[in-house]
Design an enzyme around this catalytic site. Structure first.
Site, PDB file in Angstrom:
ATOM      1  N   ARG A  37      29.592  42.468  19.294  1.00 50.87           N
ATOM      2  CA  ARG A  37      28.628  42.844  20.059  1.00 50.87           C
ATOM      3  C   ARG A  37      28.205  44.381  19.824  1.00 50.87           C
ATOM      4  NH1 ARG A  37      30.999  41.084  25.917  1.00 50.87           N
ATOM      5  NH2 ARG A  37      30.924  39.039  25.865  1.00 50.87           N
ATOM      6  N   ASP A 139      29.929  48.784  39.911  1.00 53.71           N
ATOM      7  CA  ASP A 139      30.201  48.145  38.718  1.00 53.71           C
ATOM      8  C   ASP A 139      30.453  49.543  37.857  1.00 53.71           C
ATOM      9  OD1 ASP A 139      30.129  45.050  37.776  1.00 53.71           O
ATOM     10  OD2 ASP A 139      30.025  46.492  36.147  1.00 53.71           O
TER      11      ASP A 139
HETATM   12  C1  LIG Z   1      32.829  38.486  35.250  1.00 52.40           C
HETATM   13  S1  LIG Z   1      32.100  39.905  36.237  1.00 52.40           S
HETATM   14  C2  LIG Z   1      32.620  39.486  38.067  1.00 52.40           C
HETATM   15  C3  LIG Z   1      31.235  39.648  39.059  1.00 52.40           C
HETATM   16  C4  LIG Z   1      31.336  38.991  40.379  1.00 52.40           C
HETATM   17  N1  LIG Z   1      32.460  39.880  41.168  1.00 52.40           N
HETATM   18  C5  LIG Z   1      31.831  37.664  40.368  1.00 52.40           C
HETATM   19  O1  LIG Z   1      32.764  37.265  40.559  1.00 52.40           O
HETATM   20  O2  LIG Z   1      30.757  36.874  40.092  1.00 52.40           O
HETATM   21  C6  LIG Z   1      33.170  41.236  35.943  1.00 52.40           C
HETATM   22  C7  LIG Z   1      32.334  42.869  36.161  1.00 52.40           C
HETATM   23  O3  LIG Z   1      33.307  43.737  36.176  1.00 52.40           O
HETATM   24  C8  LIG Z   1      33.098  44.772  35.672  1.00 52.40           C
HETATM   25  N2  LIG Z   1      34.062  45.800  35.440  1.00 52.40           N
HETATM   26  C9  LIG Z   1      34.920  45.824  34.343  1.00 52.40           C
HETATM   27  N3  LIG Z   1      35.828  46.561  34.151  1.00 52.40           N
HETATM   28  C10 LIG Z   1      35.488  47.385  35.281  1.00 52.40           C
HETATM   29  C11 LIG Z   1      35.622  48.808  35.839  1.00 52.40           C
HETATM   30  N4  LIG Z   1      36.971  49.342  35.304  1.00 52.40           N
HETATM   31  N5  LIG Z   1      35.330  49.400  36.978  1.00 52.40           N
HETATM   32  C12 LIG Z   1      34.270  48.626  37.445  1.00 52.40           C
HETATM   33  N6  LIG Z   1      33.935  47.493  37.100  1.00 52.40           N
HETATM   34  C13 LIG Z   1      34.407  46.908  36.002  1.00 52.40           C
HETATM   35  C14 LIG Z   1      32.029  44.346  34.496  1.00 52.40           C
HETATM   36  O4  LIG Z   1      31.108  45.241  34.301  1.00 52.40           O
HETATM   37  C15 LIG Z   1      31.531  43.039  35.079  1.00 52.40           C
HETATM   38  O5  LIG Z   1      30.258  43.209  35.626  1.00 52.40           O
END
Ligand SMILES: C[S@@+](CC[C@H](N)C(=O)[O-])C[C@H]1O[C@@H](n2cnc3c(N)ncnc32)[C@H](O)[C@@H]1O
Length: 271
Positions: A37, A139
């Site tokens: 990536r 996010d």
């Molecule tokens: C797999 S997605 C889940 C999206 C949604 N909640 C769902 O269940 O479909 C995980 C998200 O968590 C965010 N994320 C990861 N670490 C984070 C952090 N420390 N603070 C805020 N968001 C975070 C990522 O950028 C990503 O968009």
């Protein structure tokens, strides 16, 4: 050259740094993912190795590139009405009991590209007729937040949206937006997108009736889960609901919540 191998030392440096900045834990199995990536960023800057890229993102001179690295290393998979049972529970158990007066407040705390908060907005617009509601969607990734704010999705992403919601809350794109779907303006206005890093001190966001923290704890270790959930619970109203992903668990994370159904919780004091 398609990629460049990353040494164990370089991987460890990047892994530890990303952990400190985001809370995301990456085991050795993520080595290929990290090099794959980030490789295009090395190419972009004409850098010779990951040591030079690490120096760039940690020097403090390029916060934009650090954000790009975070955007590339987060996993943002999501879709509309993901984990249907949550929406069913809200529709049948939670929304009918909401009292009139005041604004019903929801936080989608790792909202990715917006499908989750817009699904919630559709459900609330339908279930809280004549009542006020608002959704904070946050996010860490600015790239997904930009997408989310546009509210524009390829048609093939929408198959899980119930047909009556499609009709009421979505517009079919024409011309240059052919094959796309736009979330209707009034509904978009119900959702405020903001960058919030869940492991940083929490901004002043007020109190919520409902918090969704779904499919992000899978990337955190136990200590980070405790810290994140502990912070979020301070923003949950005494009778508020807390939802996590079906593959996640709050075992050993907090004793302040009571489980109502698998992955659906409420403040222990509410029962
Ligand atoms: C797999 S997605 C889940 C999206 C949604 N909640 C769902 O269940 O479909 C995980 C998200 O968590 C965010 N994320 C990861 N670490 C984070 C952090 N420390 N603070 C805020 N968001 C975070 C990522 O950028 C990503 O968009």
């Amino acid at each position: 050259m398609e990629t460049l191998s990353i040494t164990d030392k370089e991987f460890a440096q990047i892994r530890d740094f990303i952990y400190r900045k985001t809370g995301i834990s990456m085991g050795d199995s993520k080595k290929a993912l990290v090099s794959g990536r980030l490789f295009k960023r090395l190419q972009y800057y004409g850098l010779r190795n990951f040591t030079e890229y690490f120096a760039l993102i940690t020097s403090g001179s390029s916060p934009k590139e650090l954000q790009t690295a975070i955007d590339l290393l987060t996993t943002n998979e999501t879709y509309f009405f993901r984990e249907e049972k949550h929406f069913e529970f809200l529709k049948t158990q939670v929304l009918p009991a909401v009292r009139r007066g005041g604004t019903y407040r929801v936080w989608s705390a790792a909202c990715s590209s917006g499908e989750e908060p817009y699904s919630l907005a559709m459900l609330l617009a339908d279930g809280l007729v004549g009542m006020e509601f608002e959704i904070l969607a946050s996010d860490i990734s600015t790239r997904v937040l930009e997408k989310a704010r546009r509210g524009l999705y390829p048609m093939e992403r929408v198959e899980r949206i119930p047909p009556e919601y499609l009709k009421r809350y979505c517009l079919r794109g024409t011309g240059e937006y052919d094959g796309m779907l736009l979330i209707e303006k009034q509904l978009r206005a119900k959702v405020r997108f903001e960058q919030v890093n869940l492991i940083a001190p929490m901004p002043e966001v007020g109190q919520f009736d409902l918090i969704f923290l779904r499919n992000v704890m899978i990337y955190f270790d136990m200590e980070t889960k405790r810290q994140v959930v502990g912070q979020l619970l301070k923003a949950l109203k005494p009778r508020g609901y807390f939802f996590i992903g079906h593959s996640e668990s709050l075992m050993g994370v907090t004793d302040k919540l009571t489980m109502l159904r698998p992955s659906i919780y409420r403040h222990a004091s509410a029962e």
